[in-house]
Design an enzyme around this catalytic site. Structure first.
Site, PDB file in Angstrom:
ATOM      1  N   SER A 240      78.442  -7.030  40.024  1.00 24.81           N
ATOM      2  CA  SER A 240      78.725  -5.907  40.931  1.00 24.81           C
ATOM      3  C   SER A 240      77.420  -5.158  41.207  1.00 24.81           C
ATOM      4  O   SER A 240      76.373  -5.464  40.632  1.00 24.81           O
ATOM      5  CB  SER A 240      79.735  -4.963  40.285  1.00 24.81           C
ATOM      6  OG  SER A 240      79.105  -4.249  39.246  1.00 24.81           O
ATOM      7  N   LYS A 241      77.531  -4.179  42.069  1.00 32.62           N
ATOM      8  CA  LYS A 241      76.375  -3.349  42.469  1.00 32.62           C
ATOM      9  C   LYS A 241      75.609  -2.827  41.251  1.00 32.62           C
ATOM     10  O   LYS A 241      74.404  -2.617  41.300  1.00 32.62           O
ATOM     11  CB  LYS A 241      76.866  -2.145  43.273  1.00 32.62           C
ATOM     12  CG  LYS A 241      77.291  -2.517  44.671  1.00 32.62           C
ATOM     13  CD  LYS A 241      76.172  -2.237  45.668  1.00 32.62           C
ATOM     14  CE  LYS A 241      76.442  -2.853  47.007  1.00 32.62           C
ATOM     15  NZ  LYS A 241      75.518  -3.907  47.383  1.00 32.62           N
ATOM     16  N   ARG A 242      76.373  -2.584  40.198  1.00 33.31           N
ATOM     17  CA  ARG A 242      75.783  -2.039  38.969  1.00 33.31           C
ATOM     18  C   ARG A 242      74.645  -2.931  38.451  1.00 33.31           C
ATOM     19  O   ARG A 242      73.675  -2.455  37.870  1.00 33.31           O
ATOM     20  CB  ARG A 242      76.897  -2.009  37.918  1.00 33.31           C
ATOM     21  CG  ARG A 242      76.905  -0.882  36.978  1.00 33.31           C
ATOM     22  CD  ARG A 242      78.254  -0.761  36.271  1.00 33.31           C
ATOM     23  NE  ARG A 242      78.995  -2.007  36.150  1.00 33.31           N
ATOM     24  CZ  ARG A 242      78.841  -2.890  35.167  1.00 33.31           C
ATOM     25  NH1 ARG A 242      77.944  -2.679  34.231  1.00 33.31           N
ATOM     26  NH2 ARG A 242      79.572  -3.985  35.123  1.00 33.31           N
TER      27      ARG A 242
END
Ligand code: GLU
Length: 469
Positions: A240-242
């Site tokens: 994910s973006k994380r």
């Protein structure tokens, strides 16, 4: 065996995810390695979430990655008539039925089933009711799913996946407003497009069993399935973006070469022995569904960079120049693209060795992109002591008399340093400062060869003049 046809079928609902890019790549490699076709279908049936920008992102993403598709792209929403036609055929052949249950009735059924601990899959009372008893009310069309037995998905990655038929509901094919559902559209489109192999994310594995009901009812051949495990972040959680960038265009903007991306994405979940670095031709030759791993692959940014660096260093100079200019253009930097196009080529042979991105390549080319009088940064200035400037003063006039070859420049550099009782290293720092204004640069001889005699002497003279002030 008939020719292989694969496809990528993204939904245009955001940026193009790196997982979609990997799925596209696997489909492309599989088809291209076997003389087959690779097709694109834009699954734009979700009107609320589909956007033209997202469709553009898919086209641009595939183009950048070099994953060319055959034939015209298919837009799923434009094929609704055909999807309706098939639902109507299934109704006529008795494989589907009209269901007049209201939402309330379905909710009541589910509540009761839950309370009694039964399956909440809806069992419509209209399944076996004669047409003559049909009311003049709104209805949906449902498929008649078998109540007994099993459906086995013969998946090339997950192997045989057995699903009990009583776990498959009589899914809706046409809604009460007459619009076809996505599950029907996928099957009809895959059939009409002649898709022989469905290679896609394993979030669609359960859909495969339900989609097979339609193939069977229509007596259509079931495609070969290969469901790919997810891509995880370095910590083992869903990417994910994380973890960093997840959109293809973000990688493009970060300056990674498409060849390196293809190589890295191919290795995400597929392997060929211990081979890490390979060309497209090798990947097309080697790619096989059997060698796709069953467990999820973890995204490793270091490995991506490492492969990208190797690809940059192996790219022919002219092609690399072209790619670097493209990169500058997508960064909306026409001015510097223009300058690069004039100056970069002669420097590429030496700066491409250690750059992992086009941005790094341009950074390393800084010495050739700047104009006199060059700005010398604080760190580099430290190397311009009085002693150092005396050495440069001695060196500069002699540069007129050497042939402009690496051997002669090296010999002269050594000779001047020795005159000052120093080794050449002591002259390299001042030369870097004078020629590039920085401490980290390509080798001083490469810089001299690339800059040429006049520019080298002029840059040294600038420093000498300043130094003697
Ligand atoms: N449109 C689906 C998605 O973007 C893919 C469906 C399929 O490959 O069958 O996840």
């Amino acid at each position: 065996m008939s020719a292989i046809v694969t496809r990528i079928a993204p939904s245009p609902t955001g940026s193009m995810h790196i997982g979609t890019a990997r799925t596209a790549l696997f489909n492309w490699l599989y088809a291209r390695g076997r003389g087959g076709k690779f097709l694109l279908r834009v699954e734009d049936t979700d009107k609320e979430r589909s956007t033209p920008e997202a469709t553009t992102a898919i086209f641009k993403g595939l183009e950048w990655l070099g994953l060319d598709f055959d034939d015209e792209p298919v837009f799923q929403a434009s094929r609704a008539e055909r999807h309706i036609e098939i639902a109507t055929q299934l109704l006529a052949s008795g494989h589907a039925y009209k269901c007049f249950s209201t939402q309330d009735e379905i909710s009541q059924f589910r509540d009761a089933a839950r309370a009694e601990g039964r399956s909440t899959l809806y069992q419509s009372p209209w399944r076996d009711i004669d047409h003559s008893a049909h009311p003049d009310e709104a209805y949906v069309i449902r498929i008649k799913s078998p109540n007994e037995g099993h459906t086995i998905i013969k998946d090339q990655v997950q192997r045989d996946v057995k699903i009990r038929n009583d776990q498959l509901d009589d899914m809706v094919l046409l809604r009460s407003d007459g619009s076809p559902v996505y599950m029907l559209a996928v099957v009809v489109d895959d059939y009409d497009m002649g898709i022989t192999h469905v290679i896609r994310g394993d979030d669609h594995l359960n859909n495969a069993a339900r989609q097979m009901l339609i193939y069977r009812a229509m007596n259509w051949p079931i495609p070969v399935y290969a469901h790919l495990p997810l891509i995880l972040g370095p910590d083992g959680k869903k990417l994910s973006k994380r973890h960093g960038a997840t959109g293809v265009e973000e990688y493009q903007l970060m300056g990674y070469p498409a060849s390196g991306m293809r190589n890295y994405l191919a290795r995400l979940g597929w392997s060929h022995g211990d081979d890490e670095f390979f060309s497209d031709e090798q990947a097309k030759d080697w790619f096989h569904l059997d060698a796709i791993g069953k467990s999820a692959a973890r995204f490793d940014f270091k490995k991506l960079e490492n492969l990208c660096g190797q690809h940059i260093s192996q790219t022919q100079d002219a092609a690399l120049l072209h790619e670097t200019l493209e990169y500058k253009r997508i960064k909306d930097d026409e001015d510097s693209a223009h300058k690069l196009s004039k100056r970069l080529l002669p420097a590429l042979y030496c700066i491409k060795q250690r750059a992992k991105t086009y941005g790094e390549l341009i950074e390393k080319a800084n010495f050739i992109l700047i104009d006199r009088p060059i700005k010398i940064d604080e760190k580099a200035k430290i190397n311009l002591s009085e002693d150092a400037i005396s050495m440069l003063n001695t060196l500069t006039p002699q540069l007129h008399n050497v042939s402009w070859s690496r051997e002669e420049l090296e010999a002269l550099g050594k000779f001047v340093a020795e005159k000052f009782d120093k080794n050449f290293g002591k002259l390299a720092g001042p030369l870097r400062a004078a020629l590039a204004g920085q401490t980290v640069t390509p080798s001083v001889f490469d810089m001299m060869l690339i800059l040429g005699r006049d520019e080298t002497i002029a840059r040294l003279a600038d420093v000498n003049a300043k130094g003697s002030n």
